[in-house]
Design a protein around this motif. Structure first.
Motif, short mmCIF file in Angstrom:
data_model
loop_
_atom_site.label_atom_id
_atom_site.label_comp_id
_atom_site.label_asym_id
_atom_site.label_seq_id
_atom_site.Cartn_x
_atom_site.Cartn_y
_atom_site.Cartn_z
N SER A 1 0.83 -1.21 0.00
CA SER A 1 0.00 0.00 0.00
C SER A 1 0.86 1.25 0.00
O SER A 1 0.56 2.22 -0.70
N TYR A 2 1.93 1.23 0.79
CA TYR A 2 2.81 2.40 0.78
C TYR A 2 3.40 2.64 -0.60
O TYR A 2 3.38 3.76 -1.11
N TRP A 3 3.94 1.59 -1.21
CA TRP A 3 4.60 1.78 -2.50
C TRP A 3 3.61 2.13 -3.60
O TRP A 3 3.95 2.84 -4.55
N VAL A 4 2.38 1.66 -3.47
CA VAL A 4 1.36 2.04 -4.46
C VAL A 4 1.02 3.52 -4.31
O VAL A 4 0.80 4.22 -5.30
N LEU A 5 0.98 4.01 -3.07
CA LEU A 5 0.72 5.44 -2.87
C LEU A 5 1.92 6.29 -3.29
O LEU A 5 1.75 7.39 -3.82
N ALA A 6 3.12 5.80 -3.03
CA ALA A 6 4.32 6.58 -3.34
C ALA A 6 4.72 6.49 -4.81
O ALA A 6 5.12 7.50 -5.40
N LEU A 7 4.63 5.30 -5.38
CA LEU A 7 5.07 5.08 -6.77
C LEU A 7 4.02 4.28 -7.55
O LEU A 7 4.25 3.14 -7.93
N PRO A 8 2.86 4.88 -7.81
CA PRO A 8 1.81 4.11 -8.50
C PRO A 8 2.18 3.70 -9.92
O PRO A 8 1.60 2.77 -10.46
N HIS A 9 3.16 4.36 -10.51
CA HIS A 9 3.58 4.02 -11.86
C HIS A 9 4.53 2.83 -11.89
O HIS A 9 4.81 2.28 -12.95
N ARG A 10 5.04 2.41 -10.72
CA ARG A 10 6.01 1.30 -10.67
C ARG A 10 5.49 0.07 -9.95
O ARG A 10 5.94 -1.04 -10.21
N VAL A 11 4.59 0.26 -8.99
CA VAL A 11 4.06 -0.86 -8.19
C VAL A 11 2.55 -0.86 -8.36
O VAL A 11 1.91 0.18 -8.20
N GLY A 12 2.00 -2.03 -8.67
CA GLY A 12 0.56 -2.08 -8.90
C GLY A 12 -0.01 -3.46 -8.62
O GLY A 12 0.50 -4.22 -7.80
N MET A 13 -1.07 -3.77 -9.34
CA MET A 13 -1.82 -4.99 -9.08
C MET A 13 -1.04 -6.24 -9.50
O MET A 13 -1.19 -7.29 -8.88
N ILE A 14 -0.23 -6.15 -10.52
CA ILE A 14 0.57 -7.32 -10.93
C ILE A 14 1.59 -7.66 -9.85
O ILE A 14 1.79 -8.84 -9.51
N THR A 15 2.21 -6.63 -9.28
CA THR A 15 3.15 -6.85 -8.18
C THR A 15 2.43 -7.50 -7.00
O THR A 15 2.95 -8.44 -6.39
N ALA A 16 1.24 -7.00 -6.69
CA ALA A 16 0.46 -7.57 -5.59
C ALA A 16 0.11 -9.03 -5.86
O ALA A 16 0.19 -9.88 -4.97
N TRP A 17 -0.27 -9.33 -7.09
CA TRP A 17 -0.62 -10.71 -7.46
C TRP A 17 0.58 -11.64 -7.30
O TRP A 17 0.47 -12.72 -6.73
N LEU A 18 1.74 -11.20 -7.79
CA LEU A 18 2.93 -12.05 -7.72
C LEU A 18 3.37 -12.28 -6.27
O LEU A 18 3.70 -13.40 -5.88
N PHE A 19 3.39 -11.22 -5.46
CA PHE A 19 3.77 -11.40 -4.06
C PHE A 19 2.71 -12.18 -3.29
O PHE A 19 3.01 -12.90 -2.35
#
Length: 162
Positions: free
Chosen positions: A44-62
């Motif tokens: 959630s932090y990285w999505v708020l800070a860097l929405p262009h780099r961390v998103g739903m695909i990152t969430a799915w993989l982790f």
């Protein structure tokens, strides 16, 4: 328009791996029920800070990684983490303007919904009887949000991650 080259992107991945390890760290039985949702907080932090780099695909993989580490139904944690990140991305512009205590309240609701989905999936597979204890990790995670935010923001600013 010239895009700036990403700097120190390794911090994002190291923090996510650390959150993944914290989510499976052994705890005494009486603390196990209130285990914070570390991966959801850091994502959630990285999505708020860097929405262009961390998103739903990152969430799915982790989330898939968390499924493997927990030995859970494949896709169970991936689904809930993707739901959390979808909701945070949807509320991203509003949450950026909120003070930390309001961000914590929004995350309490979002993580509570994710825990409700997790409880529903566990009940469907017969792994756990439905109880109200599912709210405790969301509450503890919401209380930890200001500290997670401060630590990651400090690292992000010190290392110039953008």
């Amino acid at each position: 328009m010239v895009q700036a080259k990403a700097r120190n992107g390794w911090l994002v991945w190291v923090s996510l791996l650390l959150a993944l390890l914290l989510s499976v760290m052994p705890l005494p039985d009486f603390l196990q029920i209130g285990r914070p949702l570390w991966l959801a907080l850091v994502l959630s932090y990285w999505v708020l800070a860097l929405p262009h780099r961390v998103g739903m695909i990152t969430a799915w993989l982790f989330g898939l990684g968390q499924d493997v580490l927990y030995g859970a139904l494949l896709g169970q944690h991936a689904l809930t983490l993707t739901l959390v990140i979808f909701l945070v991305l949807t509320l991203e512009r509003r949450m950026r303007m909120f003070p930390l205590w309001q961000q914590s309240l929004v995350l309490l609701v979002v993580l509570g919904l994710a825990q409700l989905v997790q409880l529903w999936l566990n009940a469907l597979t017969g792994n756990r009887a439905p109880t109200l204890e599912f709210v405790l990790p969301a509450l503890i995670s919401a209380l930890l949000w200001p500290w997670v935010f401060a630590i990651l923001r400090g690292l992000q600013q010190r290392l110039g991650v953008h």
